[in-house]
Design a protein around this motif. Structure first.
Motif, mmCIF file in Angstrom:
data_model
loop_
_atom_site.group_PDB
_atom_site.id
_atom_site.type_symbol
_atom_site.label_atom_id
_atom_site.label_comp_id
_atom_site.label_asym_id
_atom_site.label_seq_id
_atom_site.Cartn_x
_atom_site.Cartn_y
_atom_site.Cartn_z
ATOM 1 N N HIS A 1 0.810 -1.217 0.000
ATOM 2 C CA HIS A 1 0.000 0.000 0.000
ATOM 3 C C HIS A 1 0.845 1.270 0.000
ATOM 4 O O HIS A 1 0.400 2.309 -0.476
ATOM 5 C CB HIS A 1 -0.968 -0.005 1.182
ATOM 6 N N GLY A 2 2.075 1.199 0.500
ATOM 7 C CA GLY A 2 2.955 2.357 0.502
ATOM 8 C C GLY A 2 3.395 2.784 -0.886
ATOM 9 O O GLY A 2 3.920 3.886 -1.059
ATOM 10 N N GLY A 3 3.179 1.960 -1.882
ATOM 11 C CA GLY A 3 3.564 2.289 -3.257
ATOM 12 C C GLY A 3 2.511 3.072 -4.019
ATOM 13 O O GLY A 3 2.670 3.329 -5.213
ATOM 14 N N TYR A 4 1.439 3.474 -3.320
ATOM 15 C CA TYR A 4 0.308 4.129 -3.986
ATOM 16 C C TYR A 4 -0.050 5.447 -3.298
ATOM 17 O O TYR A 4 0.030 5.567 -2.081
ATOM 18 C CB TYR A 4 -0.939 3.227 -3.940
ATOM 19 N N VAL A 5 -0.490 6.393 -4.121
ATOM 20 C CA VAL A 5 -1.050 7.636 -3.608
ATOM 21 C C VAL A 5 -2.471 7.369 -3.120
ATOM 22 O O VAL A 5 -2.880 7.815 -2.058
ATOM 23 C CB VAL A 5 -1.058 8.732 -4.710
ATOM 24 N N ASP A 6 -3.215 6.638 -3.942
ATOM 25 C CA ASP A 6 -4.564 6.195 -3.608
ATOM 26 C C ASP A 6 -4.776 4.844 -4.286
ATOM 27 O O ASP A 6 -3.846 4.289 -4.853
ATOM 28 C CB ASP A 6 -5.632 7.230 -4.019
ATOM 29 N N ARG A 7 -5.973 4.329 -4.260
ATOM 30 C CA ARG A 7 -6.244 2.977 -4.758
ATOM 31 C C ARG A 7 -5.874 2.757 -6.226
ATOM 32 O O ARG A 7 -5.609 1.633 -6.645
ATOM 33 C CB ARG A 7 -7.732 2.661 -4.541
ATOM 34 N N SER A 8 -5.813 3.805 -7.004
ATOM 35 C CA SER A 8 -5.561 3.628 -8.437
ATOM 36 C C SER A 8 -4.390 4.449 -8.978
ATOM 37 O O SER A 8 -4.237 4.553 -10.190
ATOM 38 C CB SER A 8 -6.831 3.961 -9.223
ATOM 39 N N THR A 9 -3.561 5.004 -8.081
ATOM 40 C CA THR A 9 -2.448 5.844 -8.535
ATOM 41 C C THR A 9 -1.161 5.436 -7.833
ATOM 42 O O THR A 9 -1.077 5.453 -6.604
ATOM 43 C CB THR A 9 -2.727 7.331 -8.224
ATOM 44 N N LEU A 10 -0.151 5.063 -8.616
ATOM 45 C CA LEU A 10 1.159 4.756 -8.060
ATOM 46 C C LEU A 10 1.844 6.032 -7.587
ATOM 47 O O LEU A 10 1.633 7.101 -8.168
ATOM 48 C CB LEU A 10 2.045 4.091 -9.115
ATOM 49 N N THR A 11 2.693 5.926 -6.558
ATOM 50 C CA THR A 11 3.524 7.065 -6.179
ATOM 51 C C THR A 11 4.500 7.340 -7.320
ATOM 52 O O THR A 11 4.698 6.489 -8.205
ATOM 53 C CB THR A 11 4.324 6.788 -4.891
ATOM 54 N N GLU A 12 5.144 8.477 -7.286
ATOM 55 C CA GLU A 12 6.107 8.821 -8.331
ATOM 56 C C GLU A 12 7.239 7.793 -8.399
ATOM 57 O O GLU A 12 7.623 7.350 -9.491
ATOM 58 C CB GLU A 12 6.671 10.221 -8.080
ATOM 59 N N ASP A 13 7.774 7.388 -7.247
ATOM 60 C CA ASP A 13 8.849 6.389 -7.235
ATOM 61 C C ASP A 13 8.371 5.041 -7.782
ATOM 62 O O ASP A 13 9.085 4.384 -8.540
ATOM 63 C CB ASP A 13 9.395 6.201 -5.818
ATOM 64 N N SER A 14 7.178 4.625 -7.390
ATOM 65 C CA SER A 14 6.635 3.356 -7.880
ATOM 66 C C SER A 14 6.386 3.412 -9.384
ATOM 67 O O SER A 14 6.666 2.440 -10.095
ATOM 68 C CB SER A 14 5.340 3.008 -7.145
ATOM 69 N N ALA A 15 5.860 4.532 -9.872
ATOM 70 C CA ALA A 15 5.608 4.686 -11.306
ATOM 71 C C ALA A 15 6.919 4.650 -12.093
ATOM 72 O O ALA A 15 6.983 4.030 -13.170
ATOM 73 C CB ALA A 15 4.851 5.984 -11.575
ATOM 74 N N THR A 16 7.949 5.260 -11.556
ATOM 75 C CA THR A 16 9.258 5.233 -12.213
ATOM 76 C C THR A 16 9.806 3.810 -12.274
ATOM 77 O O THR A 16 10.308 3.366 -13.306
ATOM 78 C CB THR A 16 10.246 6.166 -11.474
ATOM 79 N N LEU A 17 9.703 3.097 -11.161
ATOM 80 C CA LEU A 17 10.166 1.713 -11.112
ATOM 81 C C LEU A 17 9.368 0.827 -12.073
ATOM 82 O O LEU A 17 9.938 0.033 -12.826
ATOM 83 C CB LEU A 17 10.055 1.176 -9.683
ATOM 84 N N ALA A 18 8.053 0.968 -12.081
ATOM 85 C CA ALA A 18 7.215 0.189 -12.991
ATOM 86 C C ALA A 18 7.555 0.506 -14.448
ATOM 87 O O ALA A 18 7.654 -0.405 -15.279
ATOM 88 C CB ALA A 18 5.733 0.458 -12.709
ATOM 89 N N GLY A 19 7.741 1.771 -14.746
ATOM 90 C CA GLY A 19 8.096 2.164 -16.109
ATOM 91 C C GLY A 19 9.430 1.582 -16.546
ATOM 92 O O GLY A 19 9.584 1.147 -17.702
ATOM 93 N N ALA A 20 10.408 1.567 -15.637
ATOM 94 C CA ALA A 20 11.711 0.975 -15.957
ATOM 95 C C ALA A 20 11.573 -0.517 -16.249
ATOM 96 O O ALA A 20 12.217 -1.044 -17.167
ATOM 97 C CB ALA A 20 12.688 1.206 -14.806
ATOM 98 N N HIS A 21 10.711 -1.196 -15.498
ATOM 99 C CA HIS A 21 10.471 -2.614 -15.766
ATOM 100 C C HIS A 21 9.791 -2.812 -17.129
ATOM 101 O O HIS A 21 10.093 -3.770 -17.835
ATOM 102 C CB HIS A 21 9.624 -3.242 -14.651
ATOM 103 N N GLY A 22 8.886 -1.919 -17.481
ATOM 104 C CA GLY A 22 8.239 -2.013 -18.788
ATOM 105 C C GLY A 22 9.221 -1.844 -19.933
ATOM 106 O O GLY A 22 9.176 -2.591 -20.919
#
Length: 181
Positions: free
Chosen positions: A137-158
């Motif tokens: 849950h710490g990786g999210y701003v809310d139920r449907s939005t990743l934090t900036e760090d999580s979004a960056t990490l997910a994007g790098a994996h993509g």
């Protein structure tokens, strides 16, 4: 080289944290030039997702973690997916790349990533991007939005998944690996 990346969300309800995490990985793959699509297993059903595997060069498998493992929906999907052994006529995941994205309420369940990786690599001969992602849950701003760090990490994996899929597509040896048993 054109690449198709499929995101599979294996939560019991559409939307939510797992869908957001898979979308984050797909965004990175799309930025790297891949065509992307996302299916909610709870809506498309196992047969619909299995049919979509045929056009995928890479698959992002996303699931919430329950009782220290990925969802029953994802287990059912994998049980129904042929792998070209024991009289099966197809192996839609063979020769593909995969990324895994698991989500949970706390960090206590992150080891479930290894179980899914093992099934995909060993049972289906899929080349799995390592390490897998796990967002609590710490990786999210809310139920449907990743934090900036999580979004960056997910994007790098993509982006890395797109590179892995391109390498597999360009290699006859990597594409030809089959499950041993």
């Amino acid at each position: 080289m054109s690449l198709n990346v499929l995101g599979v969300v294996a939560g019991p309800e559409p939307g939510g944290r797992t869908a957001a995490a898979v979308a984050g990985v797909l965004a990175g793959a799309e930025k790297a030039g891949a065509a992307v699509s996302q299916l909610e297993l709870s809506q498309a059903g196992a047969d619909g997702v299995i049919a979509a595997f045929a056009d995928a060069d890479a698959v992002v498998f996303g699931s919430p973690v329950y009782r220290a493992t990925y969802s029953a929906l994802l287990k059912d999907l994998l049980e129904r997916t042929e792998r070209g052994k024991w009289g099966e006529k197809s192996a839609p995941l063979q020769g593909t790349a995969a990324a895994t994205v698991l989500t949970g309420a706390s960090g206590h369940h992150f080891l479930a990533v290894a179980d899914l990786r093992s099934v995909l690599a060993g049972f289906f001969a899929v080349q799995v991007l390592s390490p897998g992602l796990y967002f609590d849950h710490g990786g999210y701003v809310d139920r449907s939005t990743l934090t900036e760090d999580s979004a960056t990490l997910a994007g790098a994996h993509g982006a890395a998944l797109a590179d892995l899929a391109a390498a597999i597509k360009a290699s006859a040896a990597l594409s030809a690996i089959t499950p041993q048993i």
